[in-house]
Design a protein around this motif. Structure first.
Motif, short mmCIF file in Angstrom:
data_model
loop_
_atom_site.label_atom_id
_atom_site.label_comp_id
_atom_site.label_asym_id
_atom_site.label_seq_id
_atom_site.Cartn_x
_atom_site.Cartn_y
_atom_site.Cartn_z
N VAL A 182 0.82 -1.22 0.00
CA VAL A 182 0.00 0.00 0.00
C VAL A 182 0.85 1.27 0.00
O VAL A 182 0.34 2.37 0.22
CB VAL A 182 -0.98 0.02 1.20
N GLY A 183 2.16 1.11 -0.22
CA GLY A 183 3.02 2.28 -0.37
C GLY A 183 3.65 2.80 0.90
O GLY A 183 4.12 3.94 0.94
N GLN A 226 -1.08 8.61 5.03
CA GLN A 226 -0.54 7.38 5.59
C GLN A 226 -1.59 6.64 6.42
O GLN A 226 -1.65 5.41 6.41
CB GLN A 226 0.69 7.70 6.43
N GLN A 247 -4.75 6.68 5.80
CA GLN A 247 -5.61 6.06 4.80
C GLN A 247 -5.01 4.75 4.32
O GLN A 247 -5.69 3.74 4.15
CB GLN A 247 -5.82 7.01 3.63
N ARG A 248 -3.70 4.73 4.13
CA ARG A 248 -3.02 3.53 3.64
C ARG A 248 -3.01 2.42 4.71
O ARG A 248 -3.10 1.24 4.38
CB ARG A 248 -1.60 3.88 3.20
N LEU A 281 -6.36 0.88 4.60
CA LEU A 281 -6.46 0.03 3.42
C LEU A 281 -5.71 -1.28 3.65
O LEU A 281 -6.19 -2.36 3.28
CB LEU A 281 -5.90 0.77 2.21
N THR A 327 -4.72 7.95 -3.61
CA THR A 327 -5.48 6.85 -3.02
C THR A 327 -6.33 6.14 -4.06
O THR A 327 -6.43 4.91 -4.07
CB THR A 327 -6.37 7.37 -1.87
N LEU A 350 -4.08 4.00 -6.10
CA LEU A 350 -3.62 2.85 -5.33
C LEU A 350 -4.69 1.77 -5.25
O LEU A 350 -4.40 0.58 -5.43
CB LEU A 350 -3.24 3.31 -3.91
#
Length: 271
Positions: free
Chosen positions: A141-142, A159, A161-162, A165, A193, A196
């Motif tokens: 997710v980066g 971050q 948000q990631r 996810l 996002t 991604l």
């Protein structure tokens, strides 16, 4: 194309208590019938109180319907008639991403522990296997593997948000459901996002169901659109068909409202 989710006759009824000089409010949703194909993106749109968020919560198992059936692939996920108990595989098969990421991240627990909990409860993986999977998912997710040691206050909005996810995709679900997942993000983070999620969807074969008021994003990423009003599906179809030739008056109203905003969009924002 393989069907991953089937919804038949899903119904919810709610009556609020009568207040002074006011009649009790009654809200009913359904019956709802819908099918979801592996790898497709479905957007559910509508005005406030149309029932779209309630439908998302029922699909995710957060709200129990009064009638109907939800079937995840060949397994019955929920059935009021038979009161089927959901298996662990079913529970992890449908995952939800929340709008406000900070509310789903405990500020007193590091990221690694937050991500470990669903795996510990719903898998037979060893502690070392779980740690490796969590690190791989953060990279996917980066983020960095080192983010397992970070707390919420150490993360930016993007971050967070990631992390949300990553938590959603860890159990390798078949369906992701999100209620206004981009609303609280600034345009740059929102664009990142969206891209991604599209990347993960392609890699993992995920079906993605999302609720949104932002018809620019809907048109950008959705394969199909479902329009709701007063607890009913009033129109559905391929995204471009809905945007070019809306049939229902409510759909026309929503599309015209979106079209009036198009000149204000920036080139960097997928809206």
């Amino acid at each position: 194309m393989s069907q991953v989710l089937s919804v038949n006759g899903l119904t919810f009824r709610h009556s609020s208590k009568k207040r002074w000089l006011k009649k009790p409010e009654v809200f009913s949703l359904g019956p709802i019938d819908m099918q979801v194909i592996k790898g497709e993106t479905i957007a559910i749109i509508g005005q406030n109180r149309s029932g779209k968020s309630l439908l998302a919560k029922m699909l995710a198992g957060a709200v129990e319907p009064d009638e109907g059936q939800i079937q995840l692939q060949e397994e019955r996920y929920w059935s009021v008639k038979h009161r089927v108990a959901r298996k662990k595989a079913d529970i992890t098969g449908i995952r939800m991403i929340f709008q406000h990421n900070s509310e789903s991240i405990n500020p007193g627990i590091p990221v690694g522990q937050i991500l470990d909990e669903p795996l510990r409860l719903n898998s037979t993986l060893s502690e070392s296997e779980r740690k490796t999977l969590i690190g791989d998912t953060l990279v996917k997710v980066g983020l960095l593997r080192e983010h397992i040691y970070f707390y919420r206050h150490m993360l930016s909005d993007g971050q967070q948000q990631r992390v949300s996810l990553a938590k959603a995709i860890l159990p390798n679900p078949k369906v992701l459901i999100a209620d206004e997942p981009f609303a609280a993000l600034d345009p740059t983070i929102r664009s990142q996002t969206v891209n991604l999620i599209l990347k993960l969807q392609k890699e993992m074969g995920l079906a993605f169901i999302f609720i949104s008021h932002n018809l620019g994003i809907v048109r950008h990423i959705a394969d199909r659109v479902i329009v709701m009003d007063k607890g009913q599906i009033i129109e559905s179809g391929k995204t471009e068909t809905i945007f070019r030739w809306p049939q229902h008056e409510m759909t026309k109203k929503l599309v015209l409202s979106y079209q009036s905003l198009i000149p204000q969009q920036t080139l960097r924002d997928p809206e």
